[in-house]
Design an enzyme around this catalytic site. Structure first.
Site, PDB file in Angstrom:
ATOM      1  CG  ASP A 268      18.035 -51.193  87.893  1.00  0.00           C
ATOM      2  OD1 ASP A 268      17.885 -50.248  87.117  1.00  0.00           O
ATOM      3  OD2 ASP A 268      19.047 -51.934  87.881  1.00  0.00           O
TER       4      ASP A 268
HETATM    5  C1  GLC Z   1      22.071 -51.218  86.298  1.00  0.00           C
HETATM    6  C2  GLC Z   1      21.021 -50.867  85.275  1.00  0.00           C
HETATM    7  C3  GLC Z   1      20.253 -52.053  84.763  1.00  0.00           C
HETATM    8  C4  GLC Z   1      21.192 -53.246  84.731  1.00  0.00           C
HETATM    9  C5  GLC Z   1      21.498 -53.598  86.173  1.00  0.00           C
HETATM   10  C6  GLC Z   1      22.522 -54.743  86.270  1.00  0.00           C
HETATM   11  O1  GLC Z   1      22.143 -50.246  87.292  1.00  0.00           O
HETATM   12  O2  GLC Z   1      20.087 -49.842  85.615  1.00  0.00           O
HETATM   13  O3  GLC Z   1      19.757 -51.732  83.460  1.00  0.00           O
HETATM   14  O4  GLC Z   1      20.590 -54.340  84.068  1.00  0.00           O
HETATM   15  O5  GLC Z   1      21.970 -52.482  86.936  1.00  0.00           O
HETATM   16  O6  GLC Z   1      23.753 -54.328  85.766  1.00  0.00           O
END
Ligand code: GLC
Length: 741
Positions: A268
């Site tokens: 993430d």
């Molecule tokens: C965010 C989310 C994830 C998302 C990523 C990119 O913090 O937790 O679901 O796809 O970052 O935006």
């Protein structure tokens, strides 16, 4: 016959030795799409330098990671989100790039998709959103999310598929398959145990093994093993003290070893915290570790990522092994060959009529009719001359906000617009605000353009709404939650089960002056309804996306007969939820023990015999269905045999409709405590008035098993099992028994 081929490529010279490729193409194996994937991967790997191998393992921008320009291997582009394709952002920023050709169709939130209980809708969803991602030249779609609904306060429940592992497992697979048919990878998230937003980067989820395997892993397992997911996103939180973006047990053990996952684990954004762990604990592709890419260092700060220069240093010193490196690179190369270098993928489409139609159909099938006393619904336009529409959620755009799933839509039909369009000149539609909630409309630079400012006082707003309601034939209140902080929104949890902005008072005031009141809840979560007995019609309409208003109007005026069923329980009060009853949800805690164990959702309600406000699987129709007696093909079965279960279902009403026939199984005698019943099958059947359909289920031995932590195996014990078949988890119409010997 070996030939040496001089291929001028982007200024570099590629010395490639090549035999005659299978299809007669001369050229390197990795570039030959007719060769098996693994051969291409090995060939490319053998040509990459150490530096090139490390470079493909981490971001080069907010949403892209490097390829190998020298070899003509392209970079990889990711995009949010689960409900639609995010607008282009700046290279190193979350803010908008300001493109004018990146608006999209917003499909309904995944709770709405789950509420359709219709795998065909999941396939349609995946096809449609996959086409939009493909058209936008994106290789990895950062979704779907399948974290289980443990608490009604989780800010991101709207992005997920409810409280039951079987329902989520069934509904995620077609989405995954159809997205990937477009040559776009899904990135199933957030693996795993990301069941709250409070302290999401810090909390350590403490879950017993049986609960982990019976409740929180099945949907991910289905996405990987049945869906064939090409990438999985590690979650922010910890498990057994290790961050899920580099977690030995979950990534190397469960995902890659036990489940045979051959794709890439993507962190993430900002979920990576340690070089040694990110090397050894299963992370393959690191994104977004807290750099804006613009810091003052001479070199691009993406080189400071854990899997960048620090990793390279350990490889050069011999501290990090080459085979671990090569396994990561193989997984990333597989991802690139399946997507960016997949020359057989379709071209996709964006904002097409088919996508708007898909959005409307899915939303319409997901809307849940919770209550319909006195036949207040569907509204009859021939006898309803004046309809009052009241509530901020009738006019507020819901596709903007909510966190990373926020979208820049080409168009969003709000409930008021949809109701007006459906009524046409048959009825006068008059709007009153009723209450003021969140008047902002800007997320990361995507603006709704709406001016929701309001000068009237709360009491004036209520008085004006009540006056309109008193002088109307019917009243549609559209309220619920929204995508602002502490509502249905990433990075913050809700603060309570209640509706915000004093909506309860407004609803009760309206109920006093007009019995023809329908309350429409726009939300991705359960809400308390103290006024439920005062109101004849209640509808859960979810976040319906670009076609939300039209889909809602289709149901309210009877063009579509509602067939949605709740994918999670609506508890009467927060303490009726297992995690809250046991004080096992604490937004300030960094150690979160899932004390309720397997008793999540209806499993808790059944165990404690707590009557929910509305049960898991509940949803009414404008017609009625009767059930015959359930029949089992055998009353005694060997432990390795299937049991066929059938039941006749009849539409005994006046209009065509769809019923979701649900099959639950209870283990009547087991050595361990088990839920009263667990969902193990569902069929959505469309029936004309008077039509009867025999619905068949196959109960396999696997459906009867529980997970035994001691042996790490799924165990089937002999003895009696009860089959419960019904229209919801509490509306059981017929049962049957069989015995396993
Ligand atoms: C965010 C989310 C994830 C998302 C990523 C990119 O913090 O937790 O679901 O796809 O970052 O935006």
């Amino acid at each position: 016959m070996k030939k040496t081929l001089l291929v001028p490529l982007a200024g570099a010279v590629l010395l490639a030795s090549c035999g005659q490729a299978g299809n007669g193409n001369a050229g390197p194996v990795y570039l030959d799409v007719d060769r098996p994937l693994e051969e291409r991967v090995e060939d490319a790997l053998s040509r990459m330098t150490l530096e090139e191998k490390v470079r493909v393992l981490h971001a080069q921008s907010k949403f892209s990671s490097a390829g190998v320009p020298r070899l003509g291997i392209p970079e990889l582009w990711c995009t949010d989100g689960p409900h639609g394709i995010r607008p282009e952002v700046l290279w190193d920023e979350w803010d908008q790039a300001g493109w004018t050709n990146d608006s999209c169709v917003a499909f309904p939130a995944l709770t709405c998709l789950a509420a359709t209980w219709n795998e065909d809708m999941s396939a349609l969803y995946g096809k449609s959103i996959g086409e939009e991602a493909r058209y936008r030249e994106k290789d990895v779609l950062l979704g779907p999310g399948v974290n289980i609904y443990r608490t009604p306060l989780n800010g991101r429940n709207f992005e997920y598929m409810g409280e039951d592992p079987y329902l989520a497992s069934k509904m995620v697979v077609p989405y995954v398959q159809q997205v990937q048919e477009n040559g776009v990878a899904v990135c199933v998230k957030h693996f795993a145990l990301n069941n709250q937003e409070a302290k999401r980067h810090e909390y350590d989820a403490v879950v017993d093994d049986r609960t982990l395997h019976e409740i929180y892993l099945p949907a991910f397992k289905a996405a990987v093993q049945e869906g064939g997911a090409w990438s999985v996103m590690g979650a922010y939180n910890l498990y057994r003290g290790q961050h899920l973006c580099h977690n030995e047990y979950m990534l190397n053990g469960v995902l890659k070893q036990d489940w045979g996952f051959d794709g890439a684990v993507i962190s993430d954004w900002g979920g990576t915290h340690d070089t040694a762990e990110s090397i050894s604990n299963g992370l393959d592709l690191e994104f977004g570790t807290w750099t804006n890419g613009l810091r003052g260092e001479t070199s691009n700060t993406y080189n400071s990522y854990y899997l960048a220069d620090p990793y390279l240093a350990r490889l050069r010193s011999g501290e990090a092994s080459m085979e671990v490196l090569d396994d990561k690179v193989r997984r990333v190369l597989r991802l690139i060959f399946r997507t960016a270098m997949n020359t057989r993928k379709p071209f996709g489409s964006l904002c097409s009529p088919e996508h708007y139609d898909a959005a409307r159909r899915i939303a319409g099938e997901g809307i849940v009719l919770l209550k319909n006393d006195g036949g207040v619904l569907p509204l009859d336009l021939s006898s309803t001359r004046r309809i009052a529409v009241i509530g901020e959620n009738a006019i507020k755009m819901m596709t903007v906000g909510g966190g990373s799933s926020s979208l820049k839509v080409q168009h969003e039909c709000t409930p008021l617009e949809g109701i007006r369009a459906a009524a046409g000149d048959k009825a006068e539609i008059v709007y009153e605000r009723g209450y003021v909630g969140d008047i902002s409309g800007d997320y990361n630079g995507v603006v709704t353009g709406q001016d929701l400012s309001e000068s009237r006082s709360e009491s004036q707003l209520t008085a004006d709404a009540v006056a309109l309601a008193a002088s109307s034939d019917a009243v549609i209140f559209v309220g619920g939650l929204n995508k602002s902080a502490h509502q249905d929104c990433e990075d913050s949890d809700r603060l309570g089960l209640e509706l915000p902005y004093d909506q309860d008072k407004v609803i009760s005031a309206l109920a006093k002056v007009n019995p023809n009141l329908v309350v429409v809840i726009i939300s991705g979560n359960a809400v308390a309804m103290p006024w439920a007995d005062e109101v004849n019609g209640i509808v859960e309409a979810w976040f319906g996306g670009s076609e939300a208003g039209n889909a809602l109007a289709d149901v309210l005026f009877g063009k579509v007969n509602p067939s949605g069923k709740l994918p999670f329980t609506f508890p009467a009060k927060l303490e009726d939820n297992g995690a809250h009853a046991l004080g096992a949800y604490d937004p300030d805690a960094v150690r979160v023990e899932y004390k309720e164990g397997i008793y999540v959702g209806y499993r808790w309600a059944d165990k404690m015999q707590v009557k929910p406000l509305f049960a898991f699987g509940h949803g009414l129709s404008y017609t009625d269905f009767s059930y015959g007696g359930a029949k089992c093909s055998k009353s005694v079965v060997r432990s390795s045999a299937d049991v066929q279960v059938s039941v006749d279902v009849t539409n005994i009403g006046q209009v065509a409709g769809k019923e979701v026939v649900q099959l639950y199984i209870g283990d009547d005698e087991s050595s361990v405590e088990r839920p009263v019943r667990e969902l193990k099958g569902f069929r959505k059947v469309a029936l004309e008035p008077g039509e009867t359909r025999t619905v068949n289920f196959t109960v396999t031995p696997d459906m009867l098993k529980f997970y035994d932590p001691a042996s790490g195996c799924w165990v089937l014990e002999k003895g009696s099992f009860t089959v419960y078949i019904g229209s919801s988890s509490t509306d059981i119409r017929t049962t049957a028994r069989f015995e396993v010997r």
